[in-house]
Structures are given as C-alpha cells and as structure tokens.
Design a protein around this motif. Structure first.
Motif, PDB file in Angstrom:
ATOM      1  N   ARG A  93     -46.329  57.027   6.420  1.00 14.15           N
ATOM      2  CA  ARG A  93     -45.841  58.368   6.754  1.00 14.15           C
ATOM      3  C   ARG A  93     -44.729  58.801   5.805  1.00 14.15           C
ATOM      4  O   ARG A  93     -43.766  58.068   5.587  1.00 14.15           O
ATOM      5  N   THR A 136     -51.091  53.073   8.478  1.00 14.75           N
ATOM      6  CA  THR A 136     -50.752  54.458   8.160  1.00 14.75           C
ATOM      7  C   THR A 136     -49.363  54.502   7.539  1.00 14.75           C
ATOM      8  O   THR A 136     -48.416  53.928   8.086  1.00 14.75           O
ATOM      9  N   HIS A 191     -62.365  57.010  11.022  1.00 14.82           N
ATOM     10  CA  HIS A 191     -61.690  57.708   9.926  1.00 14.82           C
ATOM     11  C   HIS A 191     -62.632  58.191   8.838  1.00 14.82           C
ATOM     12  O   HIS A 191     -62.200  58.890   7.907  1.00 14.82           O
ATOM     13  N   TYR A 202     -50.040  60.288   5.937  1.00 15.56           N
ATOM     14  CA  TYR A 202     -49.592  61.166   7.022  1.00 15.56           C
ATOM     15  C   TYR A 202     -48.259  61.784   6.615  1.00 15.56           C
ATOM     16  O   TYR A 202     -47.307  61.061   6.299  1.00 15.56           O
ATOM     17  N   ASN A 222     -54.001  62.105   8.164  1.00 16.31           N
ATOM     18  CA  ASN A 222     -53.697  62.463   9.547  1.00 16.31           C
ATOM     19  C   ASN A 222     -52.814  63.714   9.550  1.00 16.31           C
ATOM     20  O   ASN A 222     -51.883  63.830   8.747  1.00 16.31           O
ATOM     21  N   SER A 256     -48.223  52.547  12.091  1.00 15.40           N
ATOM     22  CA  SER A 256     -47.643  53.392  11.041  1.00 15.40           C
ATOM     23  C   SER A 256     -46.243  52.936  10.680  1.00 15.40           C
ATOM     24  O   SER A 256     -45.471  52.502  11.537  1.00 15.40           O
ATOM     25  N   VAL A 276     -54.288  55.014   5.639  1.00 16.22           N
ATOM     26  CA  VAL A 276     -54.221  56.386   6.128  1.00 16.22           C
ATOM     27  C   VAL A 276     -52.903  56.977   5.663  1.00 16.22           C
ATOM     28  O   VAL A 276     -51.879  56.271   5.630  1.00 16.22           O
TER      29      VAL A 276
END
Length: 278
Positions: free
Chosen positions: A158, A156, A20, A188, A210, A117, A186
């Motif tokens: 989202r 992650t 990453h 997203y 992402n 995620s 992360v």
C-alpha cells in the motif's frame, strides 16, 4: 454458512489468488468481528479482509494502536468463522524495520490468513510516509516471508500518500512500481478516487490493483472500475463506520427525543440468528 465445512488454508489461498485474475473486479468487504464476518459470508461474498480501524473500534481504541497479539487473535477468529479466504490489514507491520514486516506476514499466515497488506505509512504525524528506499525494503522482506510459505500468500503493498495529505500521483506510482519489483502481488493506493488517477495507476503496473470504495469523491461503480482494469474493491472501515453511524443516530434519537423510530430499520433477532446459523 457452516464454518465447520473443511476447507484447508491452501485451498483458501488458491481461491483468493484466482479471484484477482478474473475479468470483473471482485468485492472484498471488511468485517470487524466474527458476527459481521459470518453475516457477510452468508450474503454470498467470496472473500473477506480485516479492517484495522474497525477492529480497533470494537476494542475502544484508535486505528493502528491494537497490539500485535490481539490482531493475530482477531485474524484467527475470523479465519475459522467461515470457509472464506481472509486477508489481513497489517498497517505498517507493527514496526519500522523490514524484518518486522516479514515477521508480521509469517505470524498472520500462522493465524490462518491467506493474504495481508503492508503499508508505507509510519503512523507518525510529523513524518507520515517512509522514504521510498526503506518502504521498498519493507515490502521486499514481506515478500520473502510470503514466498517461504507452502501456499500462495497474496501480499498487498500500500502507498499511503493520499490518506496522509500528500496527493502526489507521480510519487505514488513510483512507489507502487517499486513495490511491484520488490515482490508485491497486489498494489493499492487508498484514497485515489478520480477515474483519471485510477486509470493512471492501473496502467502503470502489471499486478492486480485494489481500490478502496466508500470514500467521498469516488463516483465510479463496480462495472466502471472493472472496465478500468481494477481487480479488487475493498471497503476498509466503511462498513464498521456505517454500523457505528446507525448506532449513534439511534442513540441520539433515544436521548434527545425519547422516541424509538430507529427500530423500524432494525433486523429482528430471529432473522439475525437464522443468518448466523445458515
């Protein structure tokens, strides 16, 4: 790809984390079963991620309806099929409450994953997105669970507005920023496709971003997305749907025309066997 090669979960985790932070965005394809995972590993990809939709299709189910225990079995199978790091699409974490999201992270790590995620979509048509306060608490609980592990689990978070008919860039960015503060590694926002929106998201946070590729409207290639600062490119269910699309086209030709032209694009059994053994 010899899955018997001894690679510890911690080694996979450190490799996945390091991917990453390279200059160029890395590709994270999403296999839907052990065979597709092994083939992707043979093709030289550096990490894999599950696809909730693709896995569901193999079971004859709709996305986000697979029982948690079957998801964990699927993750365990993919995690041992190749030496590559595996991240898991956990949907909303199998429940609304923050503690359930945290439990999902612990379970998927126990199954062999080194990333996962959690999304802010409820799965309910009449109320598709969690209020931001609850969404943040869910990410915070997941982050706490990830930090309790003895390896660097990449969480992650989202923001699902764009996949649920709410193309609100401002709200999406506010959510991603809040998820960052809650501990996500992360960020997203699946469904953003324009260069302007992607640039805005990347510049608004200081965590790896992402981008979901394979969506209509996304015209940017890996090089340009890397220039915009994107760090990871995942395929979601696109590879699974491409495979199913080929099956349906072949079946229609067989049923409607009685011809067999589809065989021209088929890989030979010996070639597939060689790839799976290599």
């Amino acid at each position: 790809m010899d899955a018997s090669i001894s690679v510890t979960q911690a080694e996979k985790a450190h490799k996945f984390r390091d991917l990453h932070y390279r200059d160029e965005a890395f590709l994270l394809p999403n296999p839907w079963d052990v065979g597709s995972a092994m083939l992707l590993a043979h093709m030289g990809f550096e990490a894999l991620a599950t696809t909730s939709a693709g896995h569901a299709f193999t079971l004859g189910l709709a996305d986000n309806t697979v029982p948690r225990e079957l998801v964990m079995e699927h993750v365990a199978a993919l995690s041992t099929a190749t030496p590559l790091p595996v991240s898991c699409d956990l949907g909303n974490g199998f429940g609304d409450e923050p503690e359930i999201a945290g439990e999902a992270i612990r379970l998927v790590a126990s199954a062999g994953a080194v990333g996962g995620s959690i999304e802010d979509a409820t799965g309910r048509v009449d109320d598709p997105i969690y209020p931001i306060e609850l969404a943040v608490e869910r990410v915070r609980a997941a982050a706490e669970a990830a930090r309790s592990l003895d390896f660097p689990f990449m969480l992650t978070a989202r923001a699902e507005n764009y996949l649920n008919g709410r193309p609100d860039l401002g709200d999406t960015i506010r959510r991603l920023q809040a998820f960052q503060e809650a501990g996500a590694d992360v960020l997203y926002a699946p469904g953003i496709v324009s260069e302007e929106d992607i640039r805005a998201v990347v510049s608004s946070v200081d965590r790896p971003v992402n981008v979901l590729i394979g969506l209509p409207g996304l015209k940017l290639n890996r090089g340009r997305l890397s220039e915009l600062g994107v760090k990871r490119l995942s395929t979601g269910s696109a590879l699974a749907r491409t495979s199913i699309g080929a099956l349906l086209r072949a079946a229609r030709e067989l049923r409607d025309d009685g011809t067999f032209g589809f065989m021209a694009e088929a890989s030979s059994s010996s070639n597939i066997a060689t790839l799976l053994k290599s």
